[in-house]
Design a protein around this motif. Structure first.
Motif, PDB file in Angstrom:
ATOM      1  N   SER A 134       1.729  -5.006   9.592  1.00  0.00           N
ATOM      2  CA  SER A 134       0.750  -5.402   8.725  1.00  0.00           C
ATOM      3  C   SER A 134      -0.061  -4.227   8.269  1.00  0.00           C
ATOM      4  CB  SER A 134      -0.450  -6.363   9.830  1.00  0.00           C
ATOM      5  OG  SER A 134       0.309  -7.473  10.355  1.00  0.00           O
ATOM      6  N   LEU A 135      -0.188  -4.443   6.980  1.00  0.00           N
ATOM      7  CA  LEU A 135      -1.061  -3.589   6.227  1.00  0.00           C
ATOM      8  C   LEU A 135      -1.832  -3.983   5.088  1.00  0.00           C
ATOM      9  CD1 LEU A 135       0.655  -2.916   3.477  1.00  0.00           C
ATOM     10  CD2 LEU A 135       2.293  -1.530   5.088  1.00  0.00           C
ATOM     11  N   ILE A 136      -2.801  -3.240   4.533  1.00  0.00           N
ATOM     12  CA  ILE A 136      -3.363  -3.640   3.031  1.00  0.00           C
ATOM     13  C   ILE A 136      -3.090  -2.339   2.414  1.00  0.00           C
ATOM     14  CG2 ILE A 136      -5.586  -2.437   4.240  1.00  0.00           C
ATOM     15  CD1 ILE A 136      -7.021  -4.697   2.043  1.00  0.00           C
ATOM     16  N   GLY A 137      -2.724  -2.664   1.000  1.00  0.00           N
ATOM     17  CA  GLY A 137      -2.420  -1.834   0.005  1.00  0.00           C
ATOM     18  C   GLY A 137      -3.759  -1.792  -0.989  1.00  0.00           C
ATOM     19  N   VAL A 138      -4.274  -0.395  -1.269  1.00  0.00           N
ATOM     20  CA  VAL A 138      -5.494  -0.635  -1.922  1.00  0.00           C
ATOM     21  C   VAL A 138      -4.855   0.508  -3.204  1.00  0.00           C
ATOM     22  CG1 VAL A 138      -7.829   0.520  -2.048  1.00  0.00           C
ATOM     23  CG2 VAL A 138      -6.721  -0.492   0.114  1.00  0.00           C
ATOM     24  N   PHE A 139      -5.032  -0.151  -4.401  1.00  0.00           N
ATOM     25  CA  PHE A 139      -4.710   0.547  -5.567  1.00  0.00           C
ATOM     26  C   PHE A 139      -5.806   1.130  -6.243  1.00  0.00           C
ATOM     27  CE2 PHE A 139       0.125   0.425  -5.087  1.00  0.00           C
ATOM     28  CZ  PHE A 139       0.035  -0.361  -4.077  1.00  0.00           C
ATOM     29  N   TRP A 140      -6.287   2.277  -6.106  1.00  0.00           N
ATOM     30  CA  TRP A 140      -7.407   2.639  -6.802  1.00  0.00           C
ATOM     31  C   TRP A 140      -6.879   3.317  -8.343  1.00  0.00           C
ATOM     32  CZ3 TRP A 140      -9.685   8.095  -4.962  1.00  0.00           C
ATOM     33  CH2 TRP A 140     -10.917   8.244  -5.620  1.00  0.00           C
ATOM     34  N   GLY A 141      -7.139   2.835  -9.289  1.00  0.00           N
ATOM     35  CA  GLY A 141      -6.839   3.013 -10.779  1.00  0.00           C
ATOM     36  C   GLY A 141      -7.844   2.816 -11.777  1.00  0.00           C
ATOM     37  N   THR A 142      -7.426   2.171 -12.724  1.00  0.00           N
ATOM     38  CA  THR A 142      -8.259   1.660 -13.903  1.00  0.00           C
ATOM     39  C   THR A 142      -9.287   0.764 -13.213  1.00  0.00           C
ATOM     40  OG1 THR A 142      -6.531   1.760 -15.364  1.00  0.00           O
ATOM     41  CG2 THR A 142      -8.406   0.440 -15.972  1.00  0.00           C
ATOM     42  N   GLY A 143      -8.692  -0.017 -12.358  1.00  0.00           N
ATOM     43  CA  GLY A 143      -9.647  -1.115 -11.420  1.00  0.00           C
ATOM     44  C   GLY A 143      -9.257  -0.831 -10.028  1.00  0.00           C
ATOM     45  N   VAL A 144      -9.631  -1.509  -9.022  1.00  0.00           N
ATOM     46  CA  VAL A 144      -9.243  -1.382  -7.759  1.00  0.00           C
ATOM     47  C   VAL A 144      -8.494  -2.687  -7.273  1.00  0.00           C
ATOM     48  CG1 VAL A 144      -9.945  -1.007  -5.328  1.00  0.00           C
ATOM     49  CG2 VAL A 144     -11.054   0.236  -7.140  1.00  0.00           C
ATOM     50  N   GLU A 262      -2.891  -2.618  10.797  1.00  0.00           N
ATOM     51  CA  GLU A 262      -2.589  -1.309  11.315  1.00  0.00           C
ATOM     52  C   GLU A 262      -2.678  -0.042  10.312  1.00  0.00           C
ATOM     53  OE1 GLU A 262       1.700  -1.442  13.070  1.00  0.00           O
ATOM     54  OE2 GLU A 262       1.153  -3.653  12.608  1.00  0.00           O
ATOM     55  N   ALA A 263      -2.595  -0.551   9.052  1.00  0.00           N
ATOM     56  CA  ALA A 263      -2.605   0.478   8.055  1.00  0.00           C
ATOM     57  C   ALA A 263      -3.143   0.437   6.776  1.00  0.00           C
ATOM     58  CB  ALA A 263      -1.215   1.282   7.993  1.00  0.00           C
ATOM     59  N   VAL A 264      -3.614   1.233   5.921  1.00  0.00           N
ATOM     60  CA  VAL A 264      -3.953   1.030   4.627  1.00  0.00           C
ATOM     61  C   VAL A 264      -3.027   2.051   3.937  1.00  0.00           C
ATOM     62  CG1 VAL A 264      -6.173   1.804   3.195  1.00  0.00           C
ATOM     63  CG2 VAL A 264      -6.479   1.087   5.454  1.00  0.00           C
ATOM     64  N   ILE A 265      -2.774   1.447   2.888  1.00  0.00           N
ATOM     65  CA  ILE A 265      -1.685   2.296   1.916  1.00  0.00           C
ATOM     66  C   ILE A 265      -2.380   2.620   0.681  1.00  0.00           C
ATOM     67  CG2 ILE A 265       0.480   2.551   0.734  1.00  0.00           C
ATOM     68  CD1 ILE A 265       0.631   2.343   3.957  1.00  0.00           C
ATOM     69  N   LEU A 266      -2.866   3.869   0.428  1.00  0.00           N
ATOM     70  CA  LEU A 266      -3.738   4.084  -0.667  1.00  0.00           C
ATOM     71  C   LEU A 266      -2.905   4.462  -2.114  1.00  0.00           C
ATOM     72  CD1 LEU A 266      -6.430   4.340  -1.632  1.00  0.00           C
ATOM     73  CD2 LEU A 266      -6.558   6.978  -1.187  1.00  0.00           C
ATOM     74  N   GLY A 267      -2.893   3.707  -3.192  1.00  0.00           N
ATOM     75  CA  GLY A 267      -1.810   4.039  -4.238  1.00  0.00           C
ATOM     76  C   GLY A 267      -2.839   3.923  -5.227  1.00  0.00           C
ATOM     77  N   GLY A 268      -2.043   4.018  -6.641  1.00  0.00           N
ATOM     78  CA  GLY A 268      -2.756   3.838  -7.845  1.00  0.00           C
ATOM     79  C   GLY A 268      -2.987   5.255  -8.404  1.00  0.00           C
ATOM     80  N   GLY A 269      -3.190   5.344  -9.663  1.00  0.00           N
ATOM     81  CA  GLY A 269      -3.127   6.521 -10.254  1.00  0.00           C
ATOM     82  C   GLY A 269      -4.287   7.807  -9.539  1.00  0.00           C
ATOM     83  N   LEU A 270      -5.486   7.078  -9.365  1.00  0.00           N
ATOM     84  CA  LEU A 270      -6.429   8.045  -8.924  1.00  0.00           C
ATOM     85  C   LEU A 270      -5.961   8.255  -7.206  1.00  0.00           C
ATOM     86  CD1 LEU A 270      -9.674   6.635 -10.420  1.00  0.00           C
ATOM     87  CD2 LEU A 270      -8.920   9.125 -10.777  1.00  0.00           C
ATOM     88  N   VAL A 299      -4.229   5.722   7.606  1.00  0.00           N
ATOM     89  CA  VAL A 299      -4.600   5.769   6.283  1.00  0.00           C
ATOM     90  C   VAL A 299      -3.268   6.705   5.557  1.00  0.00           C
ATOM     91  CG1 VAL A 299      -6.176   6.163   4.230  1.00  0.00           C
ATOM     92  CG2 VAL A 299      -7.012   5.289   6.570  1.00  0.00           C
ATOM     93  N   ARG A 300      -2.614   6.112   4.824  1.00  0.00           N
ATOM     94  CA  ARG A 300      -1.439   6.958   4.187  1.00  0.00           C
ATOM     95  C   ARG A 300      -1.417   6.760   2.416  1.00  0.00           C
ATOM     96  NH1 ARG A 300       2.364   6.570   8.723  1.00  0.00           N
ATOM     97  NH2 ARG A 300       1.270   7.216  10.298  1.00  0.00           N
ATOM     98  N   VAL A 301      -1.136   7.775   1.928  1.00  0.00           N
ATOM     99  CA  VAL A 301      -0.980   7.868   0.423  1.00  0.00           C
ATOM    100  C   VAL A 301       0.354   7.311   0.106  1.00  0.00           C
ATOM    101  CG1 VAL A 301      -0.956   9.101  -1.705  1.00  0.00           C
ATOM    102  CG2 VAL A 301      -2.455   9.709   0.099  1.00  0.00           C
ATOM    103  N   ALA A 302       0.417   6.412  -0.897  1.00  0.00           N
ATOM    104  CA  ALA A 302       1.489   5.688  -1.392  1.00  0.00           C
ATOM    105  C   ALA A 302       2.672   6.694  -1.545  1.00  0.00           C
ATOM    106  CB  ALA A 302       1.188   4.699  -2.568  1.00  0.00           C
ATOM    107  N   SER A 303       4.044   6.279  -1.478  1.00  0.00           N
ATOM    108  CA  SER A 303       5.173   7.418  -1.425  1.00  0.00           C
ATOM    109  C   SER A 303       5.963   7.019  -2.572  1.00  0.00           C
ATOM    110  CB  SER A 303       5.641   7.449  -0.356  1.00  0.00           C
ATOM    111  OG  SER A 303       6.567   6.428   0.063  1.00  0.00           O
ATOM    112  N   LEU A 304       5.987   5.903  -3.283  1.00  0.00           N
ATOM    113  CA  LEU A 304       6.975   5.778  -4.357  1.00  0.00           C
ATOM    114  C   LEU A 304       6.376   5.864  -5.668  1.00  0.00           C
ATOM    115  CD1 LEU A 304       8.046   2.076  -2.974  1.00  0.00           C
ATOM    116  CD2 LEU A 304       9.182   4.196  -2.517  1.00  0.00           C
ATOM    117  N   GLY A 305       5.279   6.446  -5.600  1.00  0.00           N
ATOM    118  CA  GLY A 305       4.863   6.806  -6.905  1.00  0.00           C
ATOM    119  C   GLY A 305       4.895   5.691  -8.356  1.00  0.00           C
ATOM    120  N   ASP A 306       5.183   6.339  -9.399  1.00  0.00           N
ATOM    121  CA  ASP A 306       5.272   5.439 -10.439  1.00  0.00           C
ATOM    122  C   ASP A 306       6.284   4.455 -10.399  1.00  0.00           C
ATOM    123  OD1 ASP A 306       3.268   6.239 -12.245  1.00  0.00           O
ATOM    124  OD2 ASP A 306       4.722   7.445 -13.727  1.00  0.00           O
TER     125      ASP A 306
END
Ligand SMILES: [Zn+2]
Length: 319
Positions: A134-144, A262-270, A299-306
């Motif tokens: 179970s996780l939440i993805g948070v995409f921090w970019g132009t918006g959130v 269990e986890a937060v995955i932090l993605g997006g450009g920023l 808390v992990r940084v997204a690993s698949l990139g673009d």
């Protein structure tokens, strides 16, 4: 070739496509700039073109693919393939049957999903979230933006779940691009950060942000420009990024208090650019607000990139 699937990530500035095999390996990819004029028909044509190029790179015809998934902005209806109110795309205020149009153009079934949700599913299945249920993805970019996985399954709510960017971090606070006040995105979205930097700069606060933007010929303050400014010790840039990180920590911790994943995955450009740099500040801020603070989520940084968005879109055919 039934095991190959296509994925299209429809962004405000570019259309990224990929052809993926059953193991999640990328066999071909291509990108096109998103049309800035015209309307949904033109965007759909550019999407079909980019997907054909990715298929060619993978050595298949689009019609040989098991299907093509699309990660779309705006209000994307998975059941009908209709996309509405994609306001960062040209002429897309209303509704457009994107799934049907693309399916006709490519000769293969097409499924439409929310761009952030499919990117979250990609990180869950193949990226930084693989080890969690179970996780939440948070995409921090132009918006959130945000996406949710509960017990291994995507959680869409009634179609609009995961909008963490519009959780209120300050009642009556800063004006959000959505028109409301005090949302997380009003402090952490790249657009809102740029608007705030411009306001303060016009009032006389010193910053190199806008000079850097012109020097590098960018139309806006990209994540790369923010990073350069931080590397130069630009005080206004530091202050606004720290403010964004504090808002993120507040909003994410509030979400965790509700859903306890269990986890937060932090993605997006920023998120990808600053995730490691500000990890300590982020988790510290979260710690101030977590109700059960002795076992914070990973808390992990997204690993698949673009490519995460396009890969995730292709997974719409593997659900
Ligand atoms: Zn908002």
């Amino acid at each position: 070739m039934a095991e190959l699937r296509g994925g299209i990530d429809l962004g405000g500035t570019k259309i990224q496509t990929a052809v993926i095999d059953a193991a999640g390996e990328v066999r071909g990819e291509a990108r096109q700039p998103t049309p800035t004029e015209g309307g949904p028909e033109d965007v759909a044509a550019a999407m079909a073109k980019a997907l054909r190029e990715a298929a060619e790179a993978a050595g298949v015809e689009p019609s040989e693919l098991a299907g093509v998934g699309v990660g779309s902005p705006g209000d994307a209806d998975e059941k009908t393939g209709v996309v509405s109110s994609a306001r960062n795309l040209p002429g897309w205020e209303g509704s457009f049957p994107l799934g049907e149009k693309l399916s006709g153009a490519l000769g293969t079934p097409v499924k439409i999903g929310n761009d952030v949700q499919v990117a979250t599913e990609a990180e869950f299945q193949l990226g930084a979230g693989k080890e969690f249920a179970s996780l939440i993805g948070v995409f921090w970019g132009t918006g959130v933006g945000g996406g949710l996985i509960f017990d291994g399954k995507p959680w869409l709510g009634r179609g609009a779940a995961g909008e963490i960017g519009h959780m209120v971090v300050k009642r009556g606070g800063a004006r959000c691009p959505c028109g409301r006040k005090g949302c997380l995105e009003a402090y952490a979205g790249r657009s809102a950060m740029e608007a705030e930097a411009r306001r303060r700069h016009e009032k006389g606060e010193k910053t190199d942000l806008f000079e850097l933007m012109e020097k590098h010929e960018k139309p806006r303050l990209t994540s790369g420009i923010w990073e350069r400014a931080l590397d130069h010790g630009d005080e206004l840039a530091e202050e606004l990024v720290e403010r964004a990180v504090e808002a993120l920590g507040t909003g994410i911790a509030s979400a965790i208090n509700l859903i306890d994943v269990e986890a937060v995955i932090l993605g997006g450009g920023l998120g990808i650019r600053f995730g490691e740099r500000y990890m300590d500040a982020l988790t510290k801020e979260m710690g101030h607000h977590l109700f059960v603070d002795e076992r914070p989520p990973a808390v992990r940084v997204a690993s698949l990139g673009d490519l995460g968005g396009a890969v995730g879109a292709s997974l719409l055919f593997a659900r």
